[in-house]
Each structure stands twice: as C-alpha cells, then as structure tokens.
Enzyme design. Structure first.
Site, PDB file in Angstrom:
ATOM      1  N   LYS A 129      57.395 135.086 -15.639  1.00  0.00           N
ATOM      2  CA  LYS A 129      58.473 134.960 -16.625  1.00  0.00           C
ATOM      3  C   LYS A 129      57.957 134.626 -18.029  1.00  0.00           C
ATOM      4  O   LYS A 129      58.542 135.027 -19.026  1.00  0.00           O
ATOM      5  CB  LYS A 129      59.462 133.884 -16.175  1.00  0.00           C
ATOM      6  CG  LYS A 129      60.219 134.231 -14.906  1.00  0.00           C
ATOM      7  CD  LYS A 129      61.332 133.222 -14.691  1.00  0.00           C
ATOM      8  CE  LYS A 129      61.795 133.114 -13.259  1.00  0.00           C
ATOM      9  NZ  LYS A 129      62.366 134.306 -12.668  1.00  0.00           N
ATOM     10  N   GLU A 187      64.414 127.000 -21.304  1.00  0.00           N
ATOM     11  CA  GLU A 187      65.296 127.951 -21.977  1.00  0.00           C
ATOM     12  C   GLU A 187      66.582 127.255 -22.358  1.00  0.00           C
ATOM     13  O   GLU A 187      67.023 126.333 -21.669  1.00  0.00           O
ATOM     14  CB  GLU A 187      65.650 129.119 -21.030  1.00  0.00           C
ATOM     15  CG  GLU A 187      64.591 130.185 -20.950  1.00  0.00           C
ATOM     16  CD  GLU A 187      64.956 131.299 -19.962  1.00  0.00           C
ATOM     17  OE1 GLU A 187      66.068 131.303 -19.419  1.00  0.00           O
ATOM     18  OE2 GLU A 187      64.085 132.157 -19.752  1.00  0.00           O
ATOM     19  N   HIS A 208      72.151 129.902  -8.496  1.00  0.00           N
ATOM     20  CA  HIS A 208      71.443 130.869  -9.317  1.00  0.00           C
ATOM     21  C   HIS A 208      70.915 132.052  -8.513  1.00  0.00           C
ATOM     22  O   HIS A 208      69.990 132.740  -8.937  1.00  0.00           O
ATOM     23  CB  HIS A 208      70.290 130.233 -10.103  1.00  0.00           C
ATOM     24  CG  HIS A 208      70.731 129.101 -10.973  1.00  0.00           C
ATOM     25  ND1 HIS A 208      71.613 129.269 -12.014  1.00  0.00           N
ATOM     26  CD2 HIS A 208      70.444 127.783 -10.947  1.00  0.00           C
ATOM     27  CE1 HIS A 208      71.829 128.109 -12.586  1.00  0.00           C
ATOM     28  NE2 HIS A 208      71.154 127.184 -11.948  1.00  0.00           N
ATOM     29  N   ARG A 241      59.544 145.323  -8.618  1.00  0.00           N
ATOM     30  CA  ARG A 241      59.674 145.764  -7.221  1.00  0.00           C
ATOM     31  C   ARG A 241      61.075 146.320  -7.031  1.00  0.00           C
ATOM     32  O   ARG A 241      61.894 146.281  -7.934  1.00  0.00           O
ATOM     33  CB  ARG A 241      59.483 144.557  -6.292  1.00  0.00           C
ATOM     34  CG  ARG A 241      60.425 143.407  -6.693  1.00  0.00           C
ATOM     35  CD  ARG A 241      60.456 142.292  -5.679  1.00  0.00           C
ATOM     36  NE  ARG A 241      61.041 141.085  -6.212  1.00  0.00           N
ATOM     37  CZ  ARG A 241      62.342 140.793  -6.215  1.00  0.00           C
ATOM     38  NH1 ARG A 241      63.218 141.662  -5.739  1.00  0.00           N
ATOM     39  NH2 ARG A 241      62.791 139.669  -6.722  1.00  0.00           N
TER      40      ARG A 241
HETATM   41  P1  ADP Z   1      65.088 134.321 -10.492  1.00  0.00           P
HETATM   42  O1  ADP Z   1      63.656 134.704 -10.590  1.00  0.00           O
HETATM   43  O2  ADP Z   1      65.322 133.203  -9.578  1.00  0.00           O
HETATM   44  O3  ADP Z   1      65.940 135.517 -10.256  1.00  0.00           O
HETATM   45  P2  ADP Z   1      66.147 134.336 -13.231  1.00  0.00           P
HETATM   46  O4  ADP Z   1      65.402 133.909 -14.444  1.00  0.00           O
HETATM   47  O5  ADP Z   1      66.355 135.807 -13.067  1.00  0.00           O
HETATM   48  O6  ADP Z   1      65.431 133.731 -11.961  1.00  0.00           O
HETATM   49  O7  ADP Z   1      67.554 133.603 -13.231  1.00  0.00           O
HETATM   50  C1  ADP Z   1      68.411 133.603 -12.119  1.00  0.00           C
HETATM   51  C2  ADP Z   1      69.829 133.286 -12.559  1.00  0.00           C
HETATM   52  O8  ADP Z   1      69.901 132.005 -13.201  1.00  0.00           O
HETATM   53  C3  ADP Z   1      70.401 134.235 -13.595  1.00  0.00           C
HETATM   54  O9  ADP Z   1      70.959 135.378 -13.006  1.00  0.00           O
HETATM   55  C4  ADP Z   1      71.441 133.379 -14.286  1.00  0.00           C
HETATM   56  O10 ADP Z   1      72.633 133.298 -13.540  1.00  0.00           O
HETATM   57  C5  ADP Z   1      70.791 132.032 -14.289  1.00  0.00           C
HETATM   58  N1  ADP Z   1      70.053 131.814 -15.556  1.00  0.00           N
HETATM   59  C6  ADP Z   1      68.743 132.037 -15.763  1.00  0.00           C
HETATM   60  N2  ADP Z   1      68.384 131.713 -17.030  1.00  0.00           N
HETATM   61  C7  ADP Z   1      69.513 131.292 -17.642  1.00  0.00           C
HETATM   62  C8  ADP Z   1      69.800 130.783 -18.957  1.00  0.00           C
HETATM   63  N3  ADP Z   1      68.854 130.649 -19.868  1.00  0.00           N
HETATM   64  N4  ADP Z   1      71.077 130.425 -19.232  1.00  0.00           N
HETATM   65  C9  ADP Z   1      72.047 130.540 -18.294  1.00  0.00           C
HETATM   66  N5  ADP Z   1      71.834 130.972 -17.051  1.00  0.00           N
HETATM   67  C10 ADP Z   1      70.583 131.355 -16.706  1.00  0.00           C
HETATM   68  P1  ADP Z   2      66.570 139.537  -6.233  1.00  0.00           P
HETATM   69  O1  ADP Z   2      65.895 139.292  -7.547  1.00  0.00           O
HETATM   70  O2  ADP Z   2      66.652 140.954  -5.840  1.00  0.00           O
HETATM   71  O3  ADP Z   2      67.857 138.788  -6.104  1.00  0.00           O
HETATM   72  P2  ADP Z   2      65.348 137.425  -4.754  1.00  0.00           P
HETATM   73  O4  ADP Z   2      64.473 136.810  -5.765  1.00  0.00           O
HETATM   74  O5  ADP Z   2      66.622 136.768  -4.378  1.00  0.00           O
HETATM   75  O6  ADP Z   2      65.619 138.936  -5.162  1.00  0.00           O
HETATM   76  O7  ADP Z   2      64.473 137.627  -3.468  1.00  0.00           O
HETATM   77  C1  ADP Z   2      64.738 138.719  -2.624  1.00  0.00           C
HETATM   78  C2  ADP Z   2      64.546 138.332  -1.181  1.00  0.00           C
HETATM   79  O8  ADP Z   2      63.156 138.293  -0.923  1.00  0.00           O
HETATM   80  C3  ADP Z   2      65.079 136.986  -0.787  1.00  0.00           C
HETATM   81  O9  ADP Z   2      66.416 136.996  -0.392  1.00  0.00           O
HETATM   82  C4  ADP Z   2      64.159 136.674   0.375  1.00  0.00           C
HETATM   83  O10 ADP Z   2      64.625 137.290   1.545  1.00  0.00           O
HETATM   84  C5  ADP Z   2      62.872 137.298   0.000  1.00  0.00           C
HETATM   85  N1  ADP Z   2      61.952 136.356  -0.607  1.00  0.00           N
HETATM   86  C6  ADP Z   2      61.680 136.220  -1.915  1.00  0.00           C
HETATM   87  N2  ADP Z   2      60.720 135.319  -2.113  1.00  0.00           N
HETATM   88  C7  ADP Z   2      60.384 134.840  -0.905  1.00  0.00           C
HETATM   89  C8  ADP Z   2      59.449 133.866  -0.444  1.00  0.00           C
HETATM   90  N3  ADP Z   2      58.658 133.186  -1.280  1.00  0.00           N
HETATM   91  N4  ADP Z   2      59.376 133.639   0.862  1.00  0.00           N
HETATM   92  C9  ADP Z   2      60.172 134.333   1.713  1.00  0.00           C
HETATM   93  N5  ADP Z   2      61.050 135.258   1.353  1.00  0.00           N
HETATM   94  C10 ADP Z   2      61.167 135.516   0.068  1.00  0.00           C
HETATM   95 MG    MG Z   3      66.129 137.127 -11.516  1.00  0.00          MG
END
Ligand code: ADP
Ligand code: ADP
Ligand code: MG
Length: 475
Positions: A93, A177, A212, A269
C-alpha cells in the site's frame, strides 16, 4: 480450454470438492499454514516435479507474494499474474502510493513515510487531523486497520494494529490516512497483456462491508454517472499503463460524498468479486489470465466492451452477524442448489463438508445477473432461499435483510451502511399474519418447501413474498 489441472490440498481440506475436481492432486501434509498453503518452496518443487506449465495463484495466501512469483519463474513455469517487481510495488500500500505520486493520481491525505516510532506517527496523525486510519502496509482482508477518533486513543490503537499486522502478514509496518466519512468503495477491473495493451472492465461497487471487508458487491455502481465512470476507469488504466501491469488486476478507490475519488490500493490478482464483472461483460477473466500468461494479445478493444444489465454478489460466511460477526464452525448439512437463470454459485464446500477454524470463514459467493438492478436483487433473494448452507450458523439471513432494506434498494450504499442500519438489519419480528401469508405464498408458488423454517425465512422477505404472489397471479 483443454488444459489438464493439478491442485493442492492439506489435511484440513481432505474430501472437499476441489480435491476431486482436478486431474491430479498434490498433498501438502498436515502441518501448519506455513508448512502447507504458504510453503512456496514445497508447492513450486512439487509442481516442477509434475511438469506443470503455469501456476494460478488464486486470491488468498501466496497470490500477492512476489517471492513466490519469482520462485515459479525461476523454474521456468508461468506465474499467472504480474511480474514480481510489479507485485512488490503495487501489492504494497505504501510503495504503490509513492509510485503513483509521479503521475498525479489523487491520493488520500496521509503519512506514508518510513518512520515507525509512536512519537512521529502521533505527530503526523495530528497534522492529518482526526479521525485517522492506521493501516498495515502489507494489509488485506481488512486486517491490521484501526480507526482512531482522538489523540488519546492513538498509541494503544497503533500497538494493536502493529500486533495484528505482524501476526497476519509477518510485517508490522504501518501508514496513516485521513479517515474519510461515509465514502463508497469503487474499484476498477483492469486487464493488461504483455504487449502494452490495457483495458478496463468497468467498476464494481463494494461499499457494503463489515470490519472493512466486503460482503455485497455490485456492478454498475449506483453512484457513477457516465462522466465520473469514464474518469475513474481511465485513471485505473493510466495506473496499469504507468507500472507496465500484466494480467488481471484491480485498482481500488474511495469516493467521497462530494464526488471526489482517491486511490486506495491495487490488488495484483484476481479478486473474490470478479464474477460480477464476468457476468456484466461476458469476459471470462480466468481464461484471459491464462491467455495473457501464454503471451497472447488482448483481442478486444475498449469500445468492444459493453456492460449488460446489473450483477450483484453476496459473500456467504460461516459467521454470526448477531454476535459481532464472529466465525462459526460445524458441519454443512446441505448447501442447496438453484436452477435460476443467471445465477452463479462459487463454493468450495458440499453437503456434509465440515468447516473448521483454520481458514477465512468465507463459504461461498452467490451471484445474480439480470436486466435491471431491481430484478437482480429479487433474483438474488430467491437464490438465497435455495442456497441454505443449513447445519451451521451463517450470515445468510443478514444478507437477505440487507438486500431487502429500503436503503439498499434505493442505492444508498456507503461503507458505514451496516453500522448505521444495524437496528433494522437485526432479527425482525415475524407476525402471525405474515407467517400465514408466507406459507400461503410458498404453496401457491409451487415451491414445495413448506417446512416451518423455510416459510419463516420467506415471509421475512417482503420482496420474495411479493415475487411469489406475482408468480401466482401470472399462473
Ligand atoms: P484491504 O487491503 O484490507 O482491502 P483497503 O485499503 O482496500 O484494505 O481498505 C479496505 C476498506 O477500508 C475500504 O474498502 C474502505 O471501506 C475502508 N477504508 C480504507 N481506507 C479508508 C480511508 N482512508 N477512509 C475511509 N475508509 C477507508
Ligand atoms: P478482496 O480484496 O477481493 O476483498 P480479501 O483481501 O478479502 O480480497 O481476501 C480474499 C480472500 O483471500 C479472503 O476472503 C481469504 O479467503 C483469502 N485470504 C487473504 N489473505 C489470506 C491470508 N493471509 N490467509 C488466508 N487466507 C487469506
Ligand atoms: Mg482493498
């Protein structure tokens, strides 16, 4: 595609459908995750021994691990994803934000520096202004993230975010953030070949989340007009092109209430919610991942892609929404089947499968595609009645209440949807009248499902009831 397939499994997955849906299976043993599904050396070694040509990394575990991608390539096998270098830059990130700064991508205000001591981070948080979001740079699945409302909570939240990050990803680096209030999550699917061609396959809105993490995803988003859609999709393509992306990827954005959008992260991915894009565009993303890996040129232009109708996915989890969404476990008595047109069920479980606590509690994805948003919702609700995952507690009823809620139907979908509408999403009161009506509707619609539980599920869902009665009238 006529390609022979090899899969992997560990002792925790013996007997699950994927172990008998491949041509050959590699057993990884009964060790810990580190010794099995996260054991890059073992997986690559076994694949090489079997003469595997290419490895699809899925969307969990090693799918965004550049060391794994490198190992695969060292053995002259194809890694179905971008190069290890691109994974390093875009899968992180913090690194991705530094890279995108160069092409003036709108970024969420924050601190993305190297200093990790609590004093510096607190100073930076104050500069950003509360609420701030502490985020693990290696994060995923909503893990390693803490919203901090005020200065005095900061240090304890920082410590707990770092602990969780270390445990989940092995790295405890964080960034800060500005926490955007009531935004929407809008992401864009991109597809890039090895010859510099980049396409977008429109957006997905994934604002309905708990902790989230997404639970309902749809396309098109109700928040975008054609102009904003073009702007956001073009931004995603510019990013893919800037980093010379290859394969399928997703650029995630946050859209604030003023209509401004900011880059959130890129997932290098395939994503969990990719089926809605496949249904909207008719493009098979996995097939294209393979073709791109083989060096083929993307055969369609941007203008060839025409989105059709509306698609919605719900994620069915083994968890208890009435108890803080804590994971549940047990044996699935029946998954259920559906013959509804335009409905797709992706699951790794079957009747009699047991669900443990080793893995993420996602059981299935149920996707419905139809001409309009309204009919996609109706169809998905009908499908959720047939796909039961009975025998263990799941979030199925909660998903139905979300789809049935007025706010959802009106497209009022923000990332705080569940927090704000918590009361109306709780277990509803069922009156005798509606219970009787539900049974009547069931009988009349000829579903032959008149068990007490089936009927009570149905009559909680006004939309399903309405649909059943409509069917009766049409007959
Ligand atoms: P992840 O790798 O777990 O998907 P993300 O950075 O994509 O992490 O954030 C997951 C979710 O968290 C976002 O879809 C949003 O709902 C919330 N989120 C992330 N960053 C922010 C932000 N700066 N302000 C508000 N909500 C956020
Ligand atoms: P997306 O960004 O598509 O929402 P997620 O970040 O929620 O994807 O992760 C997708 C899926 O991959 C999760 O629901 C889980 O099944 C699997 N996953 C991701 N990271 C891990 C981890 N560290 N260990 C096990 N499963 C994982
Ligand atoms: Mg995300």
């Amino acid at each position: 595609m006529g390609i022979k397939t090899v899969g992997i499994y560990s002792s925790a997955d013996i007997g699950l459908p994927h172990t008998y849906s491949m041509d050959e299976m590699i057993y990884l043993g009964e060790g810990s995750l580190q010794e099995t599904y996260l054991n890059a050396d073992l997986i690559v070694h076994k694949a090489f021994e079997l003469g595997v040509d290419a490895i699809h990394p899925g969307y969990g575990f090693l799918s965004e691990n550049s060391a794994f991608a490198s190992l695969v390539r060292e053995k002259n096998m194809i890694f179905l994803g971008p190069s290890p270098k691109v994974i390093d830059i875009m899968g992180d990130k913090k690194a991705s934000k530094e890279t995108l700064f160069a092409i003036a991508t709108p970024l969420i205000p924050g601190y993305f520096g190297d200093k990790q001591d609590s004093k510096t981070l607190l100073e930076e948080a104050k500069k950003i202004g509360f609420p701030v979001l502490i985020k693990a740079t290696a994060g995923g699945g909503g893990k390693g993230m803490r919203v901090v409302e005020s200065e005095n909570e900061f240090v304890s939240s920082l410590e707990s975010a770092m602990r969780e990050a270390k445990k989940s990803f092995g790295i405890d680096t964080v960034m800060l953030e500005k926490y955007i209030l009531s935004p929407r999550h809008i992401e864009v699917q991109v597809l890039s070949d090895q010859h510099g061609n980049h396409r977008h396959l429109f957006e997905r809105e994934c604002s309905i989340q708990r902790r989230h993490q997404k639970i309902v995803e749809e396309t098109p988003s109700t928040a975008l007009d054609p102009e904003l859609r073009k702007k956001i999709c073009d931004t995603a393509v510019a990013i893919a092109s800037h980093v010379k992306y290859e394969g399928a990827g997703t650029v995630e954005f946050i859209l604030d209430t003023s209509g401004a959008f900011y880059f959130l992260e890129m997932n290098t991915r395939l994503q969990v919610e990719h089926p809605i894009t496949e249904m909207l565009t008719g493009v098979d993303l996995v097939k294209w991942q393979i073709k791109i890996g083989e060096g083929k040129i993307i055969s369609f232009s941007q203008d060839d892609l025409v989105p059709r109708g509306h698609a919605i996915e719900v994620r069915i989890y083994a968890e208890d929404p009435d108890n803080e969404f804590l994971p549940t476990n047990g044996v699935i008595e029946r998954v259920g089947t559906t013959h509804l047109n335009g409905v797709r069920l992706d699951t790794g479980y079957a009747d009699g499968s047991s669900v443990g606590v080793e893995f993420d509690p996602m059981l299935a994805k149920l996707i419905a595609h139809s001409d309009t948003r309204r009919s996609a919702i109706t169809k998905l609700l009908l499908a959720l009645d047939e796909i039961t995952f009975s025998g263990l507690k799941t979030n199925r009823d909660h998903l139905k209440r979300i789809l049935n809620s007025l706010k959802f139907k009106e497209g009022e979908t923000y990332t705080d949807f569940i927090d704000k509408n918590g009361d109306s999403l709780g277990v509803p009161e069922v009156s005798n009248d509606s219970f009787a009506l539900g049974i009547a509707a069931l009988q009349l619609s000829g579903k032959n499902l008149v068990s007490e539980t089936g009927a009570s599920h149905i009559c909680r869902d006004s939309l399903v009831l309405e649909e059943s009665l409509n069917m009766f009238r049409n007959v």
